[in-house]
Design a protein around this motif. Structure first.
Motif, PDB file in Angstrom:
ATOM      1  N   ALA A  87       0.842  -1.201   0.000  1.00 35.95           N
ATOM      2  CA  ALA A  87       0.000   0.000   0.000  1.00 35.95           C
ATOM      3  C   ALA A  87       0.877   1.251   0.000  1.00 35.95           C
ATOM      4  CB  ALA A  87      -0.908  -0.001   1.227  1.00 35.95           C
ATOM      5  N   ARG A  88       0.470   2.252  -0.763  1.00 34.17           N
ATOM      6  CA  ARG A  88       1.235   3.496  -0.861  1.00 34.17           C
ATOM      7  C   ARG A  88       0.767   4.522   0.162  1.00 34.17           C
ATOM      8  NH1 ARG A  88      -0.336   2.313  -6.132  1.00 34.17           N
ATOM      9  NH2 ARG A  88      -1.845   4.019  -6.135  1.00 34.17           N
ATOM     10  N   ALA A  89      -0.222   4.191   0.948  1.00 29.88           N
ATOM     11  CA  ALA A  89      -0.857   5.140   1.855  1.00 29.88           C
ATOM     12  C   ALA A  89       0.120   5.686   2.893  1.00 29.88           C
ATOM     13  CB  ALA A  89      -2.027   4.468   2.565  1.00 29.88           C
ATOM     14  N   ASP A  90      -0.110   6.953   3.260  1.00 30.62           N
ATOM     15  CA  ASP A  90       0.585   7.527   4.405  1.00 30.62           C
ATOM     16  C   ASP A  90      -0.078   6.980   5.663  1.00 30.62           C
ATOM     17  OD1 ASP A  90       2.321   9.035   5.873  1.00 30.62           O
ATOM     18  OD2 ASP A  90       1.350  10.953   5.487  1.00 30.62           O
ATOM     19  N   PHE A  91       0.639   6.990   6.781  1.00 33.63           N
ATOM     20  CA  PHE A  91       0.055   6.434   8.001  1.00 33.63           C
ATOM     21  C   PHE A  91       0.658   7.069   9.242  1.00 33.63           C
ATOM     22  CE2 PHE A  91       3.847   3.884   7.330  1.00 33.63           C
ATOM     23  CZ  PHE A  91       4.341   3.673   8.619  1.00 33.63           C
ATOM     24  N   VAL A  92      -0.068   6.944  10.351  1.00 35.92           N
ATOM     25  CA  VAL A  92       0.432   7.272  11.673  1.00 35.92           C
ATOM     26  C   VAL A  92       0.182   6.073  12.577  1.00 35.92           C
ATOM     27  CG1 VAL A  92       0.116   9.765  11.513  1.00 35.92           C
ATOM     28  CG2 VAL A  92      -1.741   8.342  12.369  1.00 35.92           C
ATOM     29  N   VAL A  93       0.979   5.985  13.628  1.00 40.24           N
ATOM     30  CA  VAL A  93       0.814   4.913  14.604  1.00 40.24           C
ATOM     31  C   VAL A  93      -0.057   5.428  15.744  1.00 40.24           C
ATOM     32  CG1 VAL A  93       2.017   3.341  16.172  1.00 40.24           C
ATOM     33  CG2 VAL A  93       3.048   3.946  13.979  1.00 40.24           C
ATOM     34  N   SER A  94      -1.098   4.664  16.098  1.00 41.39           N
ATOM     35  CA  SER A  94      -1.970   5.061  17.201  1.00 41.39           C
ATOM     36  C   SER A  94      -1.210   4.947  18.527  1.00 41.39           C
ATOM     37  CB  SER A  94      -3.216   4.167  17.220  1.00 41.39           C
ATOM     38  OG  SER A  94      -2.853   2.806  17.331  1.00 41.39           O
ATOM     39  N   PRO A  95      -1.594   5.749  19.557  1.00 42.72           N
ATOM     40  CA  PRO A  95      -2.778   6.600  19.619  1.00 42.72           C
ATOM     41  C   PRO A  95      -2.638   7.857  18.750  1.00 42.72           C
ATOM     42  CG  PRO A  95      -1.470   6.888  21.591  1.00 42.72           C
ATOM     43  CD  PRO A  95      -0.832   5.763  20.815  1.00 42.72           C
ATOM     44  N   LEU A  96      -3.760   8.264  18.186  1.00 42.10           N
ATOM     45  CA  LEU A  96      -3.794   9.370  17.240  1.00 42.10           C
ATOM     46  C   LEU A  96      -3.884  10.703  17.960  1.00 42.10           C
ATOM     47  CD1 LEU A  96      -4.117  10.326  14.267  1.00 42.10           C
ATOM     48  CD2 LEU A  96      -6.575   9.972  14.559  1.00 42.10           C
ATOM     49  N   ASP A  97      -3.064  11.649  17.503  1.00 36.68           N
ATOM     50  CA  ASP A  97      -3.142  13.010  18.019  1.00 36.68           C
ATOM     51  C   ASP A  97      -3.931  13.861  17.029  1.00 36.68           C
ATOM     52  OD1 ASP A  97      -1.560  15.924  17.813  1.00 36.68           O
ATOM     53  OD2 ASP A  97      -2.049  15.269  19.838  1.00 36.68           O
ATOM     54  N   PRO A  98      -5.028  14.506  17.443  1.00 36.85           N
ATOM     55  CA  PRO A  98      -5.882  15.251  16.515  1.00 36.85           C
ATOM     56  C   PRO A  98      -5.173  16.389  15.782  1.00 36.85           C
ATOM     57  CG  PRO A  98      -7.057  14.831  18.561  1.00 36.85           C
ATOM     58  CD  PRO A  98      -5.636  14.424  18.795  1.00 36.85           C
ATOM     59  N   VAL A  99      -4.277  17.105  16.460  1.00 38.35           N
ATOM     60  CA  VAL A  99      -3.575  18.210  15.816  1.00 38.35           C
ATOM     61  C   VAL A  99      -2.634  17.671  14.738  1.00 38.35           C
ATOM     62  CG1 VAL A  99      -1.946  20.103  16.160  1.00 38.35           C
ATOM     63  CG2 VAL A  99      -3.747  19.680  17.852  1.00 38.35           C
ATOM     64  N   GLU A 100      -1.924  16.607  15.064  1.00 37.41           N
ATOM     65  CA  GLU A 100      -1.043  15.971  14.085  1.00 37.41           C
ATOM     66  C   GLU A 100      -1.835  15.495  12.862  1.00 37.41           C
ATOM     67  OE1 GLU A 100       1.590  11.882  13.637  1.00 37.41           O
ATOM     68  OE2 GLU A 100       0.790  12.465  15.583  1.00 37.41           O
ATOM     69  N   PHE A 101      -2.985  14.897  13.115  1.00 35.55           N
ATOM     70  CA  PHE A 101      -3.828  14.406  12.030  1.00 35.55           C
ATOM     71  C   PHE A 101      -4.228  15.551  11.105  1.00 35.55           C
ATOM     72  CE2 PHE A 101      -8.061  13.559  10.288  1.00 35.55           C
ATOM     73  CZ  PHE A 101      -7.878  12.325   9.695  1.00 35.55           C
ATOM     74  N   ARG A 102      -4.661  16.652  11.686  1.00 38.10           N
ATOM     75  CA  ARG A 102      -5.095  17.806  10.880  1.00 38.10           C
ATOM     76  C   ARG A 102      -3.957  18.311   9.996  1.00 38.10           C
ATOM     77  NH1 ARG A 102      -6.041  23.126  14.133  1.00 38.10           N
ATOM     78  NH2 ARG A 102      -3.774  22.906  14.163  1.00 38.10           N
ATOM     79  N   ILE A 103      -2.765  18.457  10.571  1.00 40.87           N
ATOM     80  CA  ILE A 103      -1.625  18.981   9.819  1.00 40.87           C
ATOM     81  C   ILE A 103      -1.246  18.038   8.687  1.00 40.87           C
ATOM     82  CG2 ILE A 103       0.833  19.538   9.957  1.00 40.87           C
ATOM     83  CD1 ILE A 103       0.308  20.436  12.867  1.00 40.87           C
ATOM     84  N   ARG A 104      -1.193  16.760   8.988  1.00 39.98           N
ATOM     85  CA  ARG A 104      -0.724  15.807   7.983  1.00 39.98           C
ATOM     86  C   ARG A 104      -1.744  15.597   6.866  1.00 39.98           C
ATOM     87  NH1 ARG A 104       2.319  10.776  10.524  1.00 39.98           N
ATOM     88  NH2 ARG A 104       2.721  10.508   8.297  1.00 39.98           N
ATOM     89  N   VAL A 105      -3.024  15.625   7.214  1.00 43.92           N
ATOM     90  CA  VAL A 105      -4.052  15.498   6.170  1.00 43.92           C
ATOM     91  C   VAL A 105      -4.009  16.703   5.238  1.00 43.92           C
ATOM     92  CG1 VAL A 105      -6.541  15.602   5.778  1.00 43.92           C
ATOM     93  CG2 VAL A 105      -5.602  13.914   7.358  1.00 43.92           C
ATOM     94  N   ARG A 106      -3.845  17.887   5.800  1.00 39.26           N
ATOM     95  CA  ARG A 106      -3.774  19.082   4.957  1.00 39.26           C
ATOM     96  C   ARG A 106      -2.566  19.029   4.035  1.00 39.26           C
ATOM     97  NH1 ARG A 106      -5.450  24.007   9.121  1.00 39.26           N
ATOM     98  NH2 ARG A 106      -7.677  23.522   9.202  1.00 39.26           N
ATOM     99  N   ARG A 107      -1.431  18.563   4.572  1.00 36.79           N
ATOM    100  CA  ARG A 107      -0.237  18.430   3.740  1.00 36.79           C
ATOM    101  C   ARG A 107      -0.440  17.375   2.665  1.00 36.79           C
ATOM    102  NH1 ARG A 107       4.867  18.508   7.985  1.00 36.79           N
ATOM    103  NH2 ARG A 107       4.735  20.702   8.560  1.00 36.79           N
ATOM    104  N   LEU A 108      -1.106  16.311   3.027  1.00 39.23           N
ATOM    105  CA  LEU A 108      -1.325  15.212   2.092  1.00 39.23           C
ATOM    106  C   LEU A 108      -2.212  15.632   0.926  1.00 39.23           C
ATOM    107  CD1 LEU A 108      -1.034  12.147   1.447  1.00 39.23           C
ATOM    108  CD2 LEU A 108      -3.062  11.775   2.860  1.00 39.23           C
ATOM    109  N   VAL A 109      -3.268  16.366   1.231  1.00 37.82           N
ATOM    110  CA  VAL A 109      -4.260  16.705   0.213  1.00 37.82           C
ATOM    111  C   VAL A 109      -3.969  18.040  -0.472  1.00 37.82           C
ATOM    112  CG1 VAL A 109      -6.713  17.142  -0.194  1.00 37.82           C
ATOM    113  CG2 VAL A 109      -6.009  15.361   1.408  1.00 37.82           C
ATOM    114  N   ARG A 110      -3.443  19.005   0.288  1.00 38.15           N
ATOM    115  CA  ARG A 110      -3.275  20.346  -0.290  1.00 38.15           C
ATOM    116  C   ARG A 110      -1.875  20.894  -0.063  1.00 38.15           C
ATOM    117  NH1 ARG A 110      -8.284  21.400   2.496  1.00 38.15           N
ATOM    118  NH2 ARG A 110      -7.150  22.701   3.971  1.00 38.15           N
ATOM    119  N   GLY A 111      -0.856  20.063  -0.163  1.00 33.20           N
ATOM    120  CA  GLY A 111       0.508  20.528   0.056  1.00 33.20           C
ATOM    121  C   GLY A 111       0.900  21.612  -0.930  1.00 33.20           C
ATOM    122  N   GLU A 112       1.743  22.541  -0.480  1.00 34.73           N
ATOM    123  CA  GLU A 112       2.211  23.633  -1.334  1.00 34.73           C
ATOM    124  C   GLU A 112       3.737  23.623  -1.356  1.00 34.73           C
ATOM    125  OE1 GLU A 112       0.545  27.190   0.138  1.00 34.73           O
ATOM    126  OE2 GLU A 112      -1.509  26.621  -0.325  1.00 34.73           O
TER     127      GLU A 112
END
Length: 211
Positions: A87-112
Motif C-alpha cells: 500500500a502506498r498510503a501515508d500512516f500514523v501509529v496510534s494513539p492518534l493526536d488530533p492536531v497531528e492528524f489535521r496537519i498531515r491530512v492538509r499536507r497530504l491533500v493540499r501541500g504547497e
C-alpha cells in the motif's frame, strides 16, 4: 473536503481528529472499490483493526483504481503488515493526536511545495508535483516517503538521528517513535532498488546518513 472513513464505528480519537480537521465524514460500514462513498470522497481514512490484512488489500485496490489520497491509523502490531502490503498510503501509529492528524491530512491533500528540482546522481525530485524519478523512470512514493527522501537529498553526508528525522521531516512531536522512521527508510530502500539502497546508510546506534 469529504473523507470516507472506515470503520463507521471509529475510535473517539479519530472522531475528534476528523472534527478538528474540518472534514465532512462519509462513514463506511465496509471498505471496497464498489463503494459509492469512496468514489465521491476526496480522501480515504482507514483505522486498521480486526482483519487488517484484508483491509490493506482493499486499500491497495482503491489506490490503484482511483489514485486518491489514503491515510491509515495503524496500531504498532500492524506495522509489519503495512510495510509488506504494498500500500502506498501515508500512516500514523496510534494513539492518534488530533492536531497531528489535521496537519498531515492538509499536507497530504493540499501541500504547497517549492519549485526547485532536486537531483542526486540519476535521482530527480520535483517538489511541484511530488514526483520522483530514477534514470527517468517514475518511483511511486507516499507523501511522507517523498518528504523523507527530499530531506535526505537536501541534507547529505551528515548523520541524522531518528529523533532528529522525526522532528525535521514530520515537523512536530510524533507518537509513532523511531520505528516509524525505520519503516519509511526500509520502504525507500526497497523503492530505490538494490543498486541504490546503499545511498541511505545506517549508522549503528545513531541513525541514518544519505549519500
Amino acid at each position: 473536503m469529504i473523507a470516507a472513513v472506515f470503520p463507521d464505528s471509529c475510535s473517539e480519537d479519530l472522531v475528534d481528529a476528523l472534527a478538528l480537521a474540518g472534514l465532512s465524514v462519509s462513514p463506511l460500514p465496509e471498505i471496497g472499490i464498489d463503494s459509492t462513498a469512496i468514489r465521491d470522497a476526496d480522501l480515504l481514512v482507514v483505522e486498521l483493526g480486526h482483519g487488517a490484512l484484508r483491509q490493506l488489500r482493499e486499500v491497495t485496490r482503491i489506490e490503484e483504481s482511483f489514485g486518491m489520497p489514503v491515510f491509515l491509523i495503524v496500531a504498532a502490531e500492524h506495522l509489519a503488515l503495512v510495510e509488506s502490503s504494498g500500500a502506498r498510503a501515508d500512516f500514523v501509529v496510534s494513539p492518534l493526536d488530533p492536531v497531528e492528524f489535521r496537519i498531515r491530512v492538509r499536507r497530504l491533500v493540499r501541500g504547497e511545495p517549492g519549485d526547485e528540482l532536486l537531483t542526486f546522481k540519476d535521482l530527480e525530485l520535483n517538489p511541484l508535483n511530488y514526483q520522483a524519478t530514477l534514470a527517468g523512470a517514475p518511483i511511486d512514493l507516499t507523501y511522507m516517503e517523498y518528504e523523507l527522501l527530499r530531506f535526505l537529498v537536501e541534507n547529505p553526508v551528515r548523520v541524522w538521528s531518528r529523533d532528529q528525522l522525526l522532528s525535521k521531516v514530520w515537523g512536530y512531536e510524533y507518537y509513532g517513535g523511531a520505528r516509524t522512521v525505520d519503516v519509511h527508510v526500509r520502504r525507500l530502500r526497497s523503492k530505490l532498488g538494490e543498486e541504490r539502497a546503499s545511498w541511505i546508510t545506517t549508522v549503528r546506534s545513531v541513525g541514518y546518513r544519505f549519500g
